[in-house]
Design an enzyme around this catalytic site. Sequence first.
Site, PDB file in Angstrom:
ATOM      1  N   GLU A  81      25.901   4.604   0.378  1.00  0.00           N
ATOM      2  CA  GLU A  81      24.997   5.692   0.707  1.00  0.00           C
ATOM      3  C   GLU A  81      24.800   6.703  -0.538  1.00  0.00           C
ATOM      4  O   GLU A  81      23.812   7.213  -0.531  1.00  0.00           O
ATOM      5  CB  GLU A  81      25.564   6.618   1.862  1.00  0.00           C
ATOM      6  CG  GLU A  81      25.989   5.586   3.138  1.00  0.00           C
ATOM      7  CD  GLU A  81      24.837   4.822   3.808  1.00  0.00           C
ATOM      8  OE1 GLU A  81      23.835   4.694   3.083  1.00  0.00           O
ATOM      9  OE2 GLU A  81      25.080   4.155   4.907  1.00  0.00           O
ATOM     10  N   HIS A  99      22.158   5.236  -2.489  1.00  0.00           N
ATOM     11  CA  HIS A  99      20.731   5.316  -1.978  1.00  0.00           C
ATOM     12  C   HIS A  99      20.163   6.668  -2.434  1.00  0.00           C
ATOM     13  O   HIS A  99      19.245   6.976  -2.525  1.00  0.00           O
ATOM     14  CB  HIS A  99      21.003   5.233  -0.458  1.00  0.00           C
ATOM     15  CG  HIS A  99      21.357   3.695  -0.290  1.00  0.00           C
ATOM     16  ND1 HIS A  99      21.577   3.350   1.019  1.00  0.00           N
ATOM     17  CD2 HIS A  99      21.834   2.635  -1.121  1.00  0.00           C
ATOM     18  CE1 HIS A  99      22.308   2.143   1.277  1.00  0.00           C
ATOM     19  NE2 HIS A  99      22.144   1.640  -0.156  1.00  0.00           N
ATOM     20  N   TYR A 110      17.115   7.994  -4.470  1.00  0.00           N
ATOM     21  CA  TYR A 110      15.701   8.946  -3.953  1.00  0.00           C
ATOM     22  C   TYR A 110      15.500  10.189  -5.271  1.00  0.00           C
ATOM     23  O   TYR A 110      14.171  10.252  -5.719  1.00  0.00           O
ATOM     24  CB  TYR A 110      15.971   9.601  -2.597  1.00  0.00           C
ATOM     25  CG  TYR A 110      16.328   8.540  -1.687  1.00  0.00           C
ATOM     26  CD1 TYR A 110      15.621   7.190  -1.422  1.00  0.00           C
ATOM     27  CD2 TYR A 110      17.314   8.960  -0.695  1.00  0.00           C
ATOM     28  CE1 TYR A 110      15.956   6.473  -0.417  1.00  0.00           C
ATOM     29  CE2 TYR A 110      17.771   7.815   0.051  1.00  0.00           C
ATOM     30  CZ  TYR A 110      17.023   6.740   0.306  1.00  0.00           C
ATOM     31  OH  TYR A 110      17.284   5.881   1.155  1.00  0.00           O
ATOM     32  N   GLU A 156      21.751  -1.700   4.343  1.00  0.00           N
ATOM     33  CA  GLU A 156      21.761  -1.364   5.488  1.00  0.00           C
ATOM     34  C   GLU A 156      22.002  -2.524   6.490  1.00  0.00           C
ATOM     35  O   GLU A 156      22.687  -2.134   7.524  1.00  0.00           O
ATOM     36  CB  GLU A 156      20.535  -0.449   6.032  1.00  0.00           C
ATOM     37  CG  GLU A 156      20.172   0.838   5.241  1.00  0.00           C
ATOM     38  CD  GLU A 156      21.316   1.970   5.006  1.00  0.00           C
ATOM     39  OE1 GLU A 156      22.178   1.785   5.922  1.00  0.00           O
ATOM     40  OE2 GLU A 156      21.367   2.604   4.233  1.00  0.00           O
TER      41      GLU A 156
HETATM   42 ZN    ZN Z   1      21.888   4.176   3.248  1.00  0.00          ZN
HETATM   43 ZN    ZN Z   2      24.199   2.626   5.681  1.00  0.00          ZN
END
Ligand code: ZN
Ligand code: ZN
Length: 344
Positions: free
Chosen positions: A118, A121, A125, A219
């Site tokens: 995460e 991720h 961004y 995910e």
């Molecule tokens: Zn994520």
């Molecule tokens: Zn996730």
Amino acid sequence: MAELQRRKLYDITAPNRSTGIIGGQSSNILNWDDGRFPWAYPLYKNMLRNFWIPDEVNMAGDVKQWPQLSEDERDTFRKIIGLLAFLDSVQTDYSGKAAAYLTDSSLSALMSVLSFQEVVHNQSYSYVLSSLVPKAEQDAIFEYWRDLPLLRDRNDFIANGYAAFTKDPTPQTFLESIVYDVILEGLFFYCGFAFFYNMARNGKMLGTNTMIRFINRDEELHVRLFTQIFRELLAEHPELDTAENREFVRETFRRAAELEIAWGRHIVGDRFDGITAGELDAYVRFMANKRVHELGIDRPFDGYRRNNLRWIKAYEDNDAGKTDFFESRVTAYKKASDNGFDEL
Ligand code: ZN
Ligand code: ZN
């Protein structure tokens, strides 16, 4: 219901192979070859195999295309990134909080990998936006979650579900928080993903799309992890496997689908070539049905059994090697010694 105990840092009297998913005995020493759950190590290997680094994705093409996009396209692009940044930030933290109560070292290890992904991720961004827009605009997009009412509704929906567990950690609130987790990771990303994949279909923003595909792939494994934990939890605690809880899952997914549909209409609607609001509504209901089925519970919506956005298949990379994963029932697991470790 009795409050859940956190996993101990170590427990000299407990076995390395744990005796329960929550409330069990666990020394907290991790030996992948002496684990309670035969699916844990293959999942770990899959998660590692998916490793990726955002800033190794080339954004040169996207930088050129960005000014040529319509204002509508740029606006939706920004809003989706703003949403994802919130969800992944919260998810990094929730996964650690949930992990604290898992009395099994292999599952807490999987949660650590999930939390780490995460963080990657969120890096993506920042990287996408820092490539495309000035710093002040990037910072403003990371503030969207505070002010956009539709985002607030969705985010509060998840956050309230998580908070109920962290305030009062019991087997019941833990189970409920897993349902919110599967909504976050398995439903609330998907209108955003569909928008980006539709752009890719039209040859737009392919660098960003590469990252979205990697995130989607991660995910899917996160959903698998939580879905497995949910199913193991029901198997270990049959007192949680009630008609009420099954209806809770369906009803919570119905409400989540409404929120996702409202969001999809707001960010996509009928404004873009290649995708309509009606198609996206149906896709959301299909995804909700798929997730609830994966949790081992009857689907919340009649119909919506097939993915109506057929073209999206080309963009989803779901590690097809494990296609029978959800078909295997908790009670039907092979012994650990038969789980294929030798071939890995
Ligand atoms: Zn994520
Ligand atoms: Zn996730």
